[in-house]
Motif scaffolding. Structure first.
Motif, PDB file in Angstrom:
ATOM      1  N   SER A 260       8.928   2.896 -15.299  1.00 51.85           N
ATOM      2  CA  SER A 260       9.330   3.927 -14.048  1.00 51.85           C
ATOM      3  C   SER A 260       7.781   4.253 -13.438  1.00 51.85           C
ATOM      4  O   SER A 260       6.805   4.321 -13.988  1.00 51.85           O
ATOM      5  CB  SER A 260       9.630   5.492 -14.867  1.00 51.85           C
ATOM      6  OG  SER A 260       9.143   6.380 -13.760  1.00 51.85           O
ATOM      7  N   ASP A 261       8.018   3.768 -11.865  1.00 50.12           N
ATOM      8  CA  ASP A 261       6.818   3.864 -11.127  1.00 50.12           C
ATOM      9  C   ASP A 261       5.892   5.530 -11.283  1.00 50.12           C
ATOM     10  O   ASP A 261       4.663   5.571 -11.297  1.00 50.12           O
ATOM     11  CB  ASP A 261       6.951   3.463  -9.645  1.00 50.12           C
ATOM     12  CG  ASP A 261       6.698   2.160  -9.439  1.00 50.12           C
ATOM     13  OD1 ASP A 261       5.231   1.765  -9.646  1.00 50.12           O
ATOM     14  OD2 ASP A 261       7.584   1.639  -8.661  1.00 50.12           O
ATOM     15  N   GLU A 262       6.850   6.456 -11.086  1.00 44.05           N
ATOM     16  CA  GLU A 262       6.450   7.862 -11.150  1.00 44.05           C
ATOM     17  C   GLU A 262       5.638   8.162 -12.668  1.00 44.05           C
ATOM     18  O   GLU A 262       4.626   8.548 -12.614  1.00 44.05           O
ATOM     19  CB  GLU A 262       7.822   8.613 -11.222  1.00 44.05           C
ATOM     20  CG  GLU A 262       7.621  10.042 -11.386  1.00 44.05           C
ATOM     21  CD  GLU A 262       8.816  10.896 -11.665  1.00 44.05           C
ATOM     22  OE1 GLU A 262       8.780  12.181 -11.704  1.00 44.05           O
ATOM     23  OE2 GLU A 262       9.860  10.258 -12.541  1.00 44.05           O
TER      24      GLU A 262
ATOM     25  N   TYR B 244       4.716   5.857 -14.795  1.00 42.50           N
ATOM     26  CA  TYR B 244       3.303   4.803 -14.807  1.00 42.50           C
ATOM     27  C   TYR B 244       2.075   5.525 -13.919  1.00 42.50           C
ATOM     28  O   TYR B 244       0.891   5.652 -14.676  1.00 42.50           O
ATOM     29  CB  TYR B 244       3.509   3.517 -14.211  1.00 42.50           C
ATOM     30  CG  TYR B 244       2.505   2.572 -14.513  1.00 42.50           C
ATOM     31  CD1 TYR B 244       2.938   1.447 -15.704  1.00 42.50           C
ATOM     32  CD2 TYR B 244       1.712   1.895 -13.811  1.00 42.50           C
ATOM     33  CE1 TYR B 244       2.136   0.680 -16.120  1.00 42.50           C
ATOM     34  CE2 TYR B 244       0.759   1.097 -14.172  1.00 42.50           C
ATOM     35  CZ  TYR B 244       1.103   0.429 -15.239  1.00 42.50           C
ATOM     36  OH  TYR B 244       0.153  -0.727 -15.829  1.00 42.50           O
ATOM     37  N   GLN B 245       2.359   6.176 -12.999  1.00 36.65           N
ATOM     38  CA  GLN B 245       1.071   6.670 -12.102  1.00 36.65           C
ATOM     39  C   GLN B 245       0.741   8.082 -12.890  1.00 36.65           C
ATOM     40  O   GLN B 245      -0.461   8.260 -12.926  1.00 36.65           O
ATOM     41  CB  GLN B 245       1.643   7.130 -10.604  1.00 36.65           C
ATOM     42  CG  GLN B 245       1.975   5.892  -9.759  1.00 36.65           C
ATOM     43  CD  GLN B 245       2.542   6.046  -8.724  1.00 36.65           C
ATOM     44  OE1 GLN B 245       3.134   7.162  -8.378  1.00 36.65           O
ATOM     45  NE2 GLN B 245       2.842   4.991  -7.820  1.00 36.65           N
TER      46      GLN B 245
ATOM     47  N   LEU C 297      -1.291  -0.717 -11.233  1.00 40.84           N
ATOM     48  CA  LEU C 297      -0.105  -0.753 -10.639  1.00 40.84           C
ATOM     49  C   LEU C 297       1.071  -1.169 -11.419  1.00 40.84           C
ATOM     50  O   LEU C 297       0.864  -2.322 -12.222  1.00 40.84           O
ATOM     51  CB  LEU C 297       0.009  -1.645  -9.246  1.00 40.84           C
ATOM     52  CG  LEU C 297      -0.912  -1.064  -8.148  1.00 40.84           C
ATOM     53  CD1 LEU C 297      -0.826  -1.884  -7.099  1.00 40.84           C
ATOM     54  CD2 LEU C 297      -0.550   0.515  -7.795  1.00 40.84           C
ATOM     55  N   LEU C 298       2.183  -0.524 -11.616  1.00 37.17           N
ATOM     56  CA  LEU C 298       3.410  -1.003 -12.396  1.00 37.17           C
ATOM     57  C   LEU C 298       3.767  -2.356 -11.928  1.00 37.17           C
ATOM     58  O   LEU C 298       4.140  -3.392 -12.480  1.00 37.17           O
ATOM     59  CB  LEU C 298       4.511  -0.167 -12.458  1.00 37.17           C
ATOM     60  CG  LEU C 298       5.742  -0.406 -13.167  1.00 37.17           C
ATOM     61  CD1 LEU C 298       5.439  -0.966 -14.589  1.00 37.17           C
ATOM     62  CD2 LEU C 298       6.795   0.576 -13.092  1.00 37.17           C
ATOM     63  N   SER C 299       3.803  -2.394 -10.615  1.00 41.62           N
ATOM     64  CA  SER C 299       4.443  -3.728  -9.828  1.00 41.62           C
ATOM     65  C   SER C 299       3.424  -5.095 -10.388  1.00 41.62           C
ATOM     66  O   SER C 299       3.773  -5.996 -10.524  1.00 41.62           O
ATOM     67  CB  SER C 299       4.122  -3.573  -8.123  1.00 41.62           C
ATOM     68  OG  SER C 299       2.873  -3.303  -7.966  1.00 41.62           O
TER      69      SER C 299
ATOM     70  N   LYS D 208       4.415  -5.838 -14.183  1.00 40.01           N
ATOM     71  CA  LYS D 208       5.618  -6.578 -14.064  1.00 40.01           C
ATOM     72  C   LYS D 208       5.522  -8.048 -13.558  1.00 40.01           C
ATOM     73  O   LYS D 208       5.974  -9.005 -14.283  1.00 40.01           O
ATOM     74  CB  LYS D 208       6.671  -5.805 -13.135  1.00 40.01           C
ATOM     75  CG  LYS D 208       7.318  -4.441 -14.062  1.00 40.01           C
ATOM     76  CD  LYS D 208       8.433  -3.910 -12.935  1.00 40.01           C
ATOM     77  CE  LYS D 208       9.180  -2.804 -13.727  1.00 40.01           C
ATOM     78  NZ  LYS D 208      10.217  -2.348 -12.916  1.00 40.01           N
TER      79      LYS D 208
ATOM     80  N   HIS E  28      13.510   7.952 -17.719  1.00 40.00           N
ATOM     81  CA  HIS E  28      12.503   6.943 -17.754  1.00 40.00           C
ATOM     82  C   HIS E  28      12.734   5.967 -18.845  1.00 40.00           C
ATOM     83  O   HIS E  28      12.508   4.631 -18.721  1.00 40.00           O
ATOM     84  CB  HIS E  28      11.241   7.524 -18.194  1.00 40.00           C
ATOM     85  CG  HIS E  28      10.680   8.316 -16.920  1.00 40.00           C
ATOM     86  ND1 HIS E  28       9.940   9.755 -17.324  1.00 40.00           N
ATOM     87  CD2 HIS E  28      11.063   8.466 -15.652  1.00 40.00           C
ATOM     88  CE1 HIS E  28       9.755  10.357 -16.131  1.00 40.00           C
ATOM     89  NE2 HIS E  28      10.270   9.600 -15.025  1.00 40.00           N
TER      90      HIS E  28
END
Length: 345
Positions: free
Chosen positions: A165-167, A169-170, A178-180, A183, A211
């Protein structure tokens, strides 16, 4: 058919169905049916074997400042250390004599270990132990770095995504992480032919059922050969020092779910489980896990590799650690084997 039955039949659910399943994790009947299905699959593919990974924690320096981690850059009280190439090879020598056929080089993201320095360590291990698997767990690198390590002789790579989850992760990491990117690293590793391990914390601060559902969807999409999960355990030198630890029972439930989701996956009963519950690793094996990762690091450095508080096995010699694990594994009807333990395709 209920969602648990559907997962057992199809080995996959939608995000919404995972949420439904996870909201019922305390239902003993659901947990029992998933556990039985997970053990059946684990025995179908791996019999009664439990594979060992000799963990060598070779540096606790890290350039990152992840909010949950005891060796984060901002922890000024951490007692830092690095192992030399000779010390790493000495750990391998001791481990090989004890029957380890996989070595896991794990460390913080330490700029001292340049790509070439790392590649030379890998080449040295590969020359000395041609029959062993070499696993790296050293964080986010470039495609070119991963390629160099692969050519030097590395076979596997562990990079826990921590949350899909980006949310979330931050909330767990500083803005520059960054999660991106994380990945992308996992997909780069897969494209280079590594056996890849992902994974996440259970019960990390701010984590919701949605999540965890996203984690399961991501794992199915990624198709990793290994998945490492463990309960979140706070560390006293982080901003999450006073947060509650994750649940052992929910972690065990998720181990069964992951075994059904990815039937051939290599699934460790982690040290974090053993830290939270004296029989945590045994319970992990009973939930579908088939890997344990005892420590081969020098005893003098073990307490310094302090990711979370109260970590177990920090004072034991490698031989004691292996002997203890052998008995624990046997107590739940499995056997520790001296094999590389590659993932099945």
């Amino acid at each position: 058919m209920d969602v648990a039955g559907k997962l057992i039949k199809d080995h996959e659910l939608s995000r919404e169905e995972y949420i439904d399943l996870l909201e019922n994790w305390k239902n003993t009947e659901t947990a029992k049916s998933l556990r039985e299905a997970a053990v059946k699959l684990r025995k179908q593919y791996y019999g009664d074997k439990v594979y060992t990974r000799g963990l060598i924690e070779f540096t606790n320096y890290c350039k990152n400042n992840c909010y949950y981690c005891g060796i984060r850059r901002g922890n000024v009280h951490a007692e830092r250390y690095r192992l030399s190439r000779e010390e790493i090879l000495d750990c391998c020598e001791k481990g090989y004599a004890l029957g380890f056929r996989t070595f896991v080089l794990q460390g913080g993201e330490d700029p001292y270990y340049t790509d070439e320095r790392m590649a030379e360590i890998i080449r040295s291990i590969r020359r000395a132990y041609p029959d062993c698997a070499i696993t790296l767990s050293i964080g986010e690198k470039s495609y070119e770095s991963y390629k160099l390590f692969k050519e030097a002789g590395a076979n596997r790579y562990l990079l826990r995504h921590e949350t899909a989850s980006d949310e979330l992760y931050q909330q767990l990491h500083p803005a520059e992480m960054l999660l991106s990117h994380r990945k992308q690293c996992l997909y780069d590793l897969k494209s280079l032919g590594y056996q890849v391990g992902a994974g996440f914390m259970v019960g990390s601060p701010g984590q919701k059922t949605e999540h965890l559902a996203e984690d399961l969807v991501f794992l199915k999409e990624l198709q990793p050969q290994m998945v490492g999960i463990g309960p979140f355990i706070p560390h006293h030198e982080t901003k999450f020092a006073n947060e509650a630890a994750g649940s052992v029972e929910l972690t065990l439930f998720l181990l069964s779910v992951i075994r059904i989701l990815l039937p051939k996956v290599l699934l460790p009963a982690t040290t974090a489980l053993g830290t939270m519950d004296p029989r945590g690793r045994e319970k992990g094996l009973e939930a579908g896990a088939n890997v344990v990762m005892p420590n081969l690091s020098p005893v003098k450095n073990r307490k310094q590799y302090d990711l979370y508080d109260n970590k177990i096995c920090t004072g034991e010699e490698a031989a004691e650690c292996r002997g203890c694990l052998e008995r624990r594994v046997a107590s739940v009807g499995y056997r520790l084997v001296a094999e590389r333990g590659d993932a099945l395709v």
